[in-house]
Design a protein around this motif. Structure first.
Motif, PDB file in Angstrom:
ATOM      1  N   HIS B  31      69.779  58.915  67.445  1.00  0.00           N
ATOM      2  CA  HIS B  31      70.063  58.735  66.016  1.00  0.00           C
ATOM      3  C   HIS B  31      70.973  59.856  65.507  1.00  0.00           C
ATOM      4  N   ARG B  32      70.675  61.091  65.932  1.00  0.00           N
ATOM      5  CA  ARG B  32      71.518  62.222  65.522  1.00  0.00           C
ATOM      6  C   ARG B  32      72.943  62.042  66.048  1.00  0.00           C
ATOM      7  N   GLU B  33      73.045  61.552  67.277  1.00  0.00           N
ATOM      8  CA  GLU B  33      74.374  61.323  67.839  1.00  0.00           C
ATOM      9  C   GLU B  33      75.161  60.312  67.006  1.00  0.00           C
ATOM     10  N   ARG B  34      74.473  59.241  66.598  1.00  0.00           N
ATOM     11  CA  ARG B  34      75.139  58.228  65.764  1.00  0.00           C
ATOM     12  C   ARG B  34      75.596  58.828  64.442  1.00  0.00           C
ATOM     13  N   LEU B  35      74.723  59.654  63.835  1.00  0.00           N
ATOM     14  CA  LEU B  35      75.093  60.287  62.562  1.00  0.00           C
ATOM     15  C   LEU B  35      76.335  61.152  62.749  1.00  0.00           C
ATOM     16  N   LYS B  36      76.345  61.902  63.861  1.00  0.00           N
ATOM     17  CA  LYS B  36      77.484  62.791  64.119  1.00  0.00           C
ATOM     18  C   LYS B  36      78.753  61.984  64.337  1.00  0.00           C
ATOM     19  N   ARG B  37      78.609  60.834  64.998  1.00  0.00           N
ATOM     20  CA  ARG B  37      79.796  60.009  65.256  1.00  0.00           C
ATOM     21  C   ARG B  37      80.411  59.545  63.947  1.00  0.00           C
ATOM     22  N   VAL B  38      79.559  59.127  62.992  1.00  0.00           N
ATOM     23  CA  VAL B  38      80.081  58.686  61.696  1.00  0.00           C
ATOM     24  C   VAL B  38      80.757  59.866  60.980  1.00  0.00           C
ATOM     25  N   ASP B  39      80.132  61.045  61.030  1.00  0.00           N
ATOM     26  CA  ASP B  39      80.743  62.241  60.422  1.00  0.00           C
ATOM     27  C   ASP B  39      82.120  62.497  61.018  1.00  0.00           C
ATOM     28  N   ASN B  40      82.175  62.327  62.342  1.00  0.00           N
ATOM     29  CA  ASN B  40      83.410  62.570  63.070  1.00  0.00           C
ATOM     30  C   ASN B  40      84.503  61.589  62.635  1.00  0.00           C
ATOM     31  N   VAL B  41      84.142  60.313  62.466  1.00  0.00           N
ATOM     32  CA  VAL B  41      85.112  59.293  62.049  1.00  0.00           C
ATOM     33  C   VAL B  41      85.664  59.658  60.667  1.00  0.00           C
TER      34      VAL B  41
END
Lengths: 85, 169
Positions: B31-41
């Motif tokens: 879940h944290r990885e997904r959150l980070k991916r959105v932040d990154n986008v």
């Protein structure tokens, strides 16, 4: 000219129809498909609408499908010294 | 009875799904990885647009009224900037007026593009690092004891951005 390199990682199945529409407009038809679009506010807005589904990178140049495939190909581990006729 | 065909309540009954009460540590990590991916986008979009100068809007959109208006706005800003610089030169080093004009001129020059959506996201949404564990892994629910339930109870929770909860809960 900078481009957005957009890869669809998650499908829009089960999400509101508008998400699927945005993906279609971006030219993303199936998962792991990659498209290039010039950096502009319009495209950024489209990507923003589906930001949970895609991966985005900013790149300097567009790559064709063939070039992308070649770039993914691993090093064969050998090279041909001379070609035998 | 053990094994794949044991008679448990989900198997013997009709539709009975068991959703675990809490997320496992590996699920939380994903879940944290997904959150980070959105932040990154969002960060990528923001930085790419910031680099783009306003006059570099695509030529295909030349005829559109919005783009014309946008460009006129840019020209207007450039004119104002020149005037401000001229004024600053005329006034010399005296007073804060010259300083303000110089700062304004610099801001106008640095200005790239952005969108309202991204600005709003940056202002309102916490990044993954800024979020409290409470908000990362749980969500407000008025029907729940202590008003919180696991975020994995939220439909499509891996594909929606649910980061904010009502203040005080």
């Amino acid at each position: 000219m900078p481009y957005f390199r957009i890869t669809l990682l998650r499908s829009a199945i089960g999400l509101p129809r508008s998400r699927a529409g945005v993906l279609q407009a971006l030219g993303l038809r199936k998962r792991m498909a990659t498209v290039y679009h010039p950096v502009s506010a319009q495209v950024a807005g489209q990507i923003f609408a589906v930001k949970e589904l895609v991966d985005v990178q900013e790149v300097a140049e567009k790559m064709t499908k063939e070039e992308m495939k070649v770039s993914r190909r691993p090093d064969p581990g050998y090279y041909i010294e001379t070609r035998v006729r | 009875m053990i094994g794949p065909f044991r008679s448990t309540s989900p198997l013997s009954g009709g539709l009975l799904w068991k959703i675990p009460w809490r997320l496992s540590s590996t699920r939380k990590a994903r879940h944290r990885e997904r959150l980070k991916r959105v932040d990154n986008v969002v960060a990528t979009l923001d930085s790419a647009l910031a680099k783009l100068k306003p006059e570099l809007a695509p030529a295909a959109l030349e005829n559109k009224k919005i783009v014309r208006q946008f460009r006129e706005g840019v020209k207007e800003q450039q004119r104002q900037q020149q005037e401000a610089e001229a004024q600053a030169r005329a006034e010399g080093e005296d007073g804060a007026v010259a300083e303000d004009a110089a700062v304004a001129a610099r801001l106008v020059r640095q200005m790239g593009q952005t969108t309202k959506l991204i600005e709003r996201w940056k202002k309102e949404m916490p990044t993954e690092a800024e979020m409290l564990p409470r908000d990362k892994y749980t969500i407000f629910d008025r029907k729940e004891r202590k008003y919180r339930k696991g975020i994995h109870k939220l439909p499509k929770w891996t594909r929606v951005s649910q980061r904010l909860n009502p203040p005080g809960f």
